[in-house]
Design an enzyme around this catalytic site. Sequence first.
Site, PDB file in Angstrom:
ATOM      1  N   ILE B 469      49.494  25.288  51.871  1.00 19.96           N
ATOM      2  CA  ILE B 469      48.121  26.517  51.859  1.00 19.96           C
ATOM      3  C   ILE B 469      47.850  27.373  51.145  1.00 19.96           C
ATOM      4  O   ILE B 469      46.789  27.245  51.489  1.00 19.96           O
ATOM      5  CB  ILE B 469      47.990  26.323  53.450  1.00 19.96           C
ATOM      6  CG1 ILE B 469      48.470  27.266  54.460  1.00 19.96           C
ATOM      7  CG2 ILE B 469      48.103  24.927  54.168  1.00 19.96           C
ATOM      8  CD1 ILE B 469      47.846  27.816  55.254  1.00 19.96           C
ATOM      9  N   ASN B 619      59.868  36.225  48.076  1.00 21.34           N
ATOM     10  CA  ASN B 619      58.813  35.882  46.681  1.00 21.34           C
ATOM     11  C   ASN B 619      57.941  37.281  47.150  1.00 21.34           C
ATOM     12  O   ASN B 619      57.427  37.485  47.332  1.00 21.34           O
ATOM     13  CB  ASN B 619      58.203  34.579  46.724  1.00 21.34           C
ATOM     14  CG  ASN B 619      57.540  35.014  45.367  1.00 21.34           C
ATOM     15  OD1 ASN B 619      57.180  35.679  44.869  1.00 21.34           O
ATOM     16  ND2 ASN B 619      57.553  33.401  44.253  1.00 21.34           N
ATOM     17  N   LYS B 621      55.930  38.912  44.588  1.00 21.92           N
ATOM     18  CA  LYS B 621      54.612  37.664  44.191  1.00 21.92           C
ATOM     19  C   LYS B 621      53.900  37.196  45.564  1.00 21.92           C
ATOM     20  O   LYS B 621      52.909  37.863  45.749  1.00 21.92           O
ATOM     21  CB  LYS B 621      54.255  36.762  42.649  1.00 21.92           C
ATOM     22  CG  LYS B 621      53.348  37.541  42.421  1.00 21.92           C
ATOM     23  CD  LYS B 621      53.250  36.684  41.221  1.00 21.92           C
ATOM     24  CE  LYS B 621      53.817  37.143  39.838  1.00 21.92           C
ATOM     25  NZ  LYS B 621      54.058  36.779  38.866  1.00 21.92           N
ATOM     26  N   THR B 622      55.160  36.394  45.808  1.00 26.36           N
ATOM     27  CA  THR B 622      53.808  35.707  46.569  1.00 26.36           C
ATOM     28  C   THR B 622      53.650  36.362  48.336  1.00 26.36           C
ATOM     29  O   THR B 622      52.194  35.928  48.661  1.00 26.36           O
ATOM     30  CB  THR B 622      53.838  34.367  47.140  1.00 26.36           C
ATOM     31  OG1 THR B 622      55.510  34.471  47.119  1.00 26.36           O
ATOM     32  CG2 THR B 622      54.159  33.403  45.757  1.00 26.36           C
ATOM     33  N   GLN B 626      50.099  37.083  49.978  1.00 27.42           N
ATOM     34  CA  GLN B 626      49.848  37.338  51.425  1.00 27.42           C
ATOM     35  C   GLN B 626      49.230  38.189  52.066  1.00 27.42           C
ATOM     36  O   GLN B 626      48.098  38.443  52.642  1.00 27.42           O
ATOM     37  CB  GLN B 626      51.516  36.299  52.147  1.00 27.42           C
ATOM     38  CG  GLN B 626      50.757  34.596  52.196  1.00 27.42           C
ATOM     39  CD  GLN B 626      50.416  33.896  52.258  1.00 27.42           C
ATOM     40  OE1 GLN B 626      48.645  33.781  52.307  1.00 27.42           O
ATOM     41  NE2 GLN B 626      50.726  33.180  53.664  1.00 27.42           N
ATOM     42  N   GLU B 693      50.159  36.260  58.270  1.00 27.89           N
ATOM     43  CA  GLU B 693      49.294  37.146  59.356  1.00 27.89           C
ATOM     44  C   GLU B 693      49.426  39.200  59.512  1.00 27.89           C
ATOM     45  O   GLU B 693      49.006  38.385  59.457  1.00 27.89           O
ATOM     46  CB  GLU B 693      49.654  36.548  60.919  1.00 27.89           C
ATOM     47  CG  GLU B 693      49.218  34.751  59.834  1.00 27.89           C
ATOM     48  CD  GLU B 693      50.003  34.111  61.574  1.00 27.89           C
ATOM     49  OE1 GLU B 693      48.727  33.228  62.004  1.00 27.89           O
ATOM     50  OE2 GLU B 693      51.088  33.950  62.199  1.00 27.89           O
TER      51      GLU B 693
END
Lengths: 168, 729
Positions: B469, B619, B621-622, B626, B693
């Site tokens: 998502i 990762n 970068k991701t 987040q 989160e």
Amino acid sequence: MQTNLMINGTQQQLELDPRTTLLDALRHHLGLTGTKKGCDHGQCGACTVMVNGRRINSCLTLACMHDEDEVTTIEGIGQPDNLSALQKAFVSEDGFQCGYCTPGQICSATAMLEEVKNGWPSHVTDDLDGQADLSTEEISERMSGNLCRCSAYPNIVEAIRKAAGEGA
Amino acid sequence: MTEHFKMDAPATDRRLDDMAQGLVGAPLDRPEGPLKVSGTATYANEWQVDGMVHGVMVRAPTNSGRIVLSNRDEVANLPGVLSVIQDERLLRNPAQGTANQAPVQGAQHAAYVGQLIAVVVAESFEQARHAAQSLQVVLENGELMPVDPVTAAVEAQEDQALDQGDLEGAITGAAHSVDVTYTTPSHSSSPMEPHASIASWDGDDLTLRGSYQMLKYNRNELADALGVHPDRVRIISPYVGGGFGSKLGLAPEAVAAAIAAKELGRPVSVALQRQQVYEATMRRSETSQRVRLAADAEGRLNGLGHDARVSNLPGETFAEPVLQASHFLYAGENRQMSMELARLHRLCAGSVRAPGEAVGVTVLENAMDELAHEAGIDPVELRLRNIPEKDPESGKEFSSRRFRDALESGARAFGWSKRPGVMERREGEWLIGYGMASAARINVLMDSQARVALQPDGRARVETDMTDIGTGTYAILGQIAGEMLGLPRDRIDVVLGDTDLPPAAGSGGSWGATSSGTSVYVACQAIRRQLAERLEVEEQDLLLKDGRVTYANQTKALGDVLQGDEIVKLGYVQPGDTSEAVRQATFGAYFAEVAVHAASGETRVRRMHGSFAAGRILNAKTARSQCIGGMTFGIGMALTEELAFDPRDGHVANHNLAEYHIPVNADVPQLTVELLEERDDWASPLQAKGIGELGICGAAAAITNGIFNATGVRVRDYPATLDKVITGM
């Protein structure tokens, strides 16, 4: 009613319900779903395309108002095997997460860089007659019509700066 | 072929550290990036399905009474209209995350304004939209139901109550104490892609192209809602335009599309309008939270109380778990907590990014800031002094916890030592303040399955119904498989988002990456063992890198080992004893510099930094993205985001993106993020924990604490809009 549109360099003749927005003409009638519907009310920028070189919200305008206009959508900016410098920079800087606002961001940024080049000032430009620098503040201000709930904003700014530096 | 793994003991072998490919943790680009930036990734309402017609849903204008469509026949005869459907199977509200069954259904009675009670289907979208707008919805015999959480009837949530020691006594005897009540408003997830579904039937088999986060649950919810067997239902959702909780459970448009498609014998697309997303998907409950802290002269807590009131519709069990992190974040032997759920008729309350901690830690962190000020102790130092040795309620050990490091490292990175005194720094018309807050979020592992096929040509294919998502699933699952099988990233195909594939944990609760990642890891381990068997060596003696196998001083191409065979394994992970044996959570710290305009009270976030520890980063970068995303949610929560409810009937007065103010680009400075190196053996064999989160769990407090530092004003009623700030100045 009949509307002729030049979309990404291809002439399209459409027979449309006059209530059809430019956005829905692209998505429902031409299969060009790269242009996104986020709010349908000109509030989010996901549907940004370029009409005759200027960025607009395609949800806020009817297709029949654009007879003989030239429309550039994300599909016309670059495809996976032939991405524009800006598209490449969005990938490398992670200027998106879910990707839904991304085509609008990139169409918007493509037109925005032209606006800067042409000396158009923004709300935060100090010198109204000079050339605006692509500072974080300038880019953020000029890109604030494109919402991103994943909040890739810092990365979007970096991507635009990177692509502009490479002469996008 | 199924390889089971139950997380019953800490994974101290740390096998990923033995691997050679160098993919896990690397800041690689998302593999689906080129599709997303070129508009060629296919989201729910973008599939080109032959013969498809369009449905537009219709809302209830009030919150009680029997619904009558007074001009139904007239609307049914409008040009292009195919059907006006008011069906008892329509959902009253979306399913909660992991519900696995249909929520309350029915279209005869309205429970809240905006409930979607009918769908109008027509040949074209324009015809359907016009017809839906023309439909007159009348509610008979209704008197308005309660909508105010302050006056509505409440139910005590006994299972969340805690009474340990003597909090009152601790407060009475405390050198420093605070007793404060904060309120937070309802929030909306507001994903950029509105909820949408395209339903098509082939006989009794339904295919739904939707925008959902947790497909295995969504399939059962849809089947239950329709009264069909789940085997008859397939959901396809390879790209999801944001979720943030709002797409965890099945939403009304999916059932409407399925019912309409069945009735008409044609594929039907139903996309919610943006206003409907605000009125009829999910909200985070508003909260009222009282926090009591008692500390000794050095600021060491010996008492902590947290009492909360949240709300939901009748019939819904979800209660925003506000207290979740208050149970373990800080020390203090005398503890009291309670939770009340008010029953009222606003739209359904459910998960919005980091349910519980997003608002619970935020308010706790405001109270800690108040205590720091009261005690004259630096806010960072106050937190350092109150890191409990063990879980202060259960006495359990923590798993990995680099909380102290996050506080100290974050403070250094931000330049916290230059923090001005309260109302001390002014630059022209701007008052400058620094604020900080801790971050904490529980960590969870869930059932998840994935199939990995090592193909004879030296490529691998990962298949699972897991979703991406925006979280980076496509990236990290490929990285894990490539690492374990010794393949470069571009030789891994990751296929997601289809219930025909092995059922995964889904995206939510920050558990997606570790759960689905572990299932891939488990499958790959089984493949490695099979390779080792073929070569008659131990699995640990295999070195896999760049498509080659090195063992016992020999190197072979993978293809030569496979000899035309494909090795396919299904990895199946289940949570086990480690979930209960220790306290598992992720931690961090936020630091913000704010500028508050001396004349208007407007707050701008000038700088913001987060240091986070969430186990192994899959990762960089991701994961960073987040965190940035979570912190930006925090900026919105602190300054602008609030669902405004009409006090008479509870309708959402700002049901659109122009009036529900999520942060825009100019509201967000160039956030900085530090990811601390960590391994959590208790969390998963990846040593990873959830990170999706953590970035929001307290972030808003760093900003509002900064406002206090700048102005001396405590806004205890979120968001800290300029009117509230200026009132105190």
